[in-house]
Design a protein around this motif. Sequence first.
Motif, PDB file in Angstrom:
ATOM      1  N   LEU A  24      26.183  16.751 -68.019  1.00 33.37           N
ATOM      2  CA  LEU A  24      26.930  15.704 -68.712  1.00 33.37           C
ATOM      3  C   LEU A  24      26.142  14.407 -68.646  1.00 33.37           C
ATOM      4  CD1 LEU A  24      30.445  16.439 -67.155  1.00 33.37           C
ATOM      5  CD2 LEU A  24      29.635  17.144 -69.402  1.00 33.37           C
ATOM      6  N   LEU A  25      25.866  13.817 -69.782  1.00 34.29           N
ATOM      7  CA  LEU A  25      25.079  12.576 -69.857  1.00 34.29           C
ATOM      8  C   LEU A  25      23.794  12.671 -69.032  1.00 34.29           C
ATOM      9  CD1 LEU A  25      27.820   9.784 -69.733  1.00 34.29           C
ATOM     10  CD2 LEU A  25      26.742  10.819 -71.730  1.00 34.29           C
ATOM     11  N   GLU A  26      23.056  13.733 -69.252  1.00 33.21           N
ATOM     12  CA  GLU A  26      21.738  13.945 -68.644  1.00 33.21           C
ATOM     13  C   GLU A  26      21.746  14.175 -67.137  1.00 33.21           C
ATOM     14  OE1 GLU A  26      19.181  14.439 -70.681  1.00 33.21           O
ATOM     15  OE2 GLU A  26      20.582  14.016 -72.304  1.00 33.21           O
ATOM     16  N   GLN A  27      22.914  14.470 -66.547  1.00 36.40           N
ATOM     17  CA  GLN A  27      22.929  14.824 -65.132  1.00 36.40           C
ATOM     18  C   GLN A  27      23.793  16.051 -64.911  1.00 36.40           C
ATOM     19  OE1 GLN A  27      24.653  11.947 -62.421  1.00 36.40           O
ATOM     20  NE2 GLN A  27      25.898  11.085 -64.035  1.00 36.40           N
ATOM     21  N   MET A  28      23.349  16.906 -63.999  1.00 40.11           N
ATOM     22  CA  MET A  28      24.084  18.124 -63.700  1.00 40.11           C
ATOM     23  C   MET A  28      25.259  17.782 -62.782  1.00 40.11           C
ATOM     24  SD  MET A  28      24.383  21.282 -64.359  1.00 40.11           S
ATOM     25  CE  MET A  28      22.863  21.817 -65.076  1.00 40.11           C
ATOM     26  N   VAL A  29      26.461  18.081 -63.248  1.00 39.46           N
ATOM     27  CA  VAL A  29      27.678  17.812 -62.483  1.00 39.46           C
ATOM     28  C   VAL A  29      28.240  19.153 -62.037  1.00 39.46           C
ATOM     29  CG1 VAL A  29      29.985  16.806 -62.539  1.00 39.46           C
ATOM     30  CG2 VAL A  29      28.137  15.726 -63.826  1.00 39.46           C
ATOM     31  N   HIS A  30      28.554  19.245 -60.739  1.00 37.85           N
ATOM     32  CA  HIS A  30      29.081  20.476 -60.160  1.00 37.85           C
ATOM     33  C   HIS A  30      30.570  20.308 -59.873  1.00 37.85           C
ATOM     34  CE1 HIS A  30      24.946  21.789 -59.729  1.00 37.85           C
ATOM     35  NE2 HIS A  30      24.695  20.612 -59.165  1.00 37.85           N
ATOM     36  N   PHE A  31      31.307  21.399 -60.052  1.00 32.29           N
ATOM     37  CA  PHE A  31      32.744  21.424 -59.834  1.00 32.29           C
ATOM     38  C   PHE A  31      33.055  22.573 -58.876  1.00 32.29           C
ATOM     39  CE2 PHE A  31      31.810  19.849 -64.027  1.00 32.29           C
ATOM     40  CZ  PHE A  31      32.675  18.781 -64.221  1.00 32.29           C
ATOM     41  N   HIS A  32      33.889  22.304 -57.890  1.00 27.38           N
ATOM     42  CA  HIS A  32      34.270  23.311 -56.907  1.00 27.38           C
ATOM     43  C   HIS A  32      35.796  23.286 -56.796  1.00 27.38           C
ATOM     44  CE1 HIS A  32      33.910  25.713 -53.237  1.00 27.38           C
ATOM     45  NE2 HIS A  32      34.804  24.912 -52.696  1.00 27.38           N
ATOM     46  N   VAL A  33      36.431  24.416 -57.057  1.00 29.31           N
ATOM     47  CA  VAL A  33      37.887  24.506 -57.015  1.00 29.31           C
ATOM     48  C   VAL A  33      38.290  25.478 -55.914  1.00 29.31           C
ATOM     49  CG1 VAL A  33      39.983  25.080 -58.304  1.00 29.31           C
ATOM     50  CG2 VAL A  33      38.016  24.117 -59.507  1.00 29.31           C
ATOM     51  N   LEU A  34      39.161  25.029 -55.045  1.00 37.33           N
ATOM     52  CA  LEU A  34      39.754  25.888 -54.028  1.00 37.33           C
ATOM     53  C   LEU A  34      41.241  26.001 -54.365  1.00 37.33           C
ATOM     54  CD1 LEU A  34      39.666  27.450 -51.340  1.00 37.33           C
ATOM     55  CD2 LEU A  34      40.024  25.267 -50.181  1.00 37.33           C
ATOM     56  N   LYS A  35      41.631  27.184 -54.822  1.00 32.99           N
ATOM     57  CA  LYS A  35      43.036  27.393 -55.191  1.00 32.99           C
ATOM     58  C   LYS A  35      43.836  27.605 -53.913  1.00 32.99           C
ATOM     59  CE  LYS A  35      46.076  30.328 -57.901  1.00 32.99           C
ATOM     60  NZ  LYS A  35      46.153  31.517 -58.766  1.00 32.99           N
ATOM     61  N   LEU A  36      44.934  26.866 -53.802  1.00 34.40           N
ATOM     62  CA  LEU A  36      45.815  26.937 -52.641  1.00 34.40           C
ATOM     63  C   LEU A  36      47.184  27.432 -53.085  1.00 34.40           C
ATOM     64  CD1 LEU A  36      44.955  23.326 -51.464  1.00 34.40           C
ATOM     65  CD2 LEU A  36      43.986  25.424 -50.525  1.00 34.40           C
ATOM     66  N   THR A  37      48.039  27.744 -52.165  1.00 36.12           N
ATOM     67  CA  THR A  37      49.408  28.103 -52.505  1.00 36.12           C
ATOM     68  C   THR A  37      50.121  26.852 -53.003  1.00 36.12           C
ATOM     69  OG1 THR A  37      49.399  29.769 -50.765  1.00 36.12           O
ATOM     70  CG2 THR A  37      51.555  29.098 -51.630  1.00 36.12           C
TER      71      THR A  37
END
Length: 126
Positions: A24-37
Amino acid sequence: MESCEGSVQAATETLSVHDFSEKLLEQMVHFHVLKLTGGFFLWVGTSPVLSNLAVSMNSRFDSMPLSTLVLGDSSDTTPTSLAQRLTKKTKKQVFVSYNLPVTDSNLTLLVENRIKKEMELHPDKF
């Protein structure tokens, strides 16, 4: 003793991890999702840093979800507002750690749109 083990097993089955990235806009953006109850934890950043943490949840007294910053600079409202919007969308408790510079509002919008796209593609991960 078996019922206790069964309960522990059922509790651990509700946790899941989901990672995705996007340039995004020339930079690598990382996303980490931890699904909880009953909710999820979302980490957004370019490098492994936890510089802030916000939480948001629905309230029976107000249509707008409650949100607060648990960790980080209180002058940066990005994590709390993102958590609040995600709670409003999902009706779940949401924890957000947003670790990107707040220099470009376009980046924040692109990040939020990418999260919403991922929610549409993989609703079971949130």
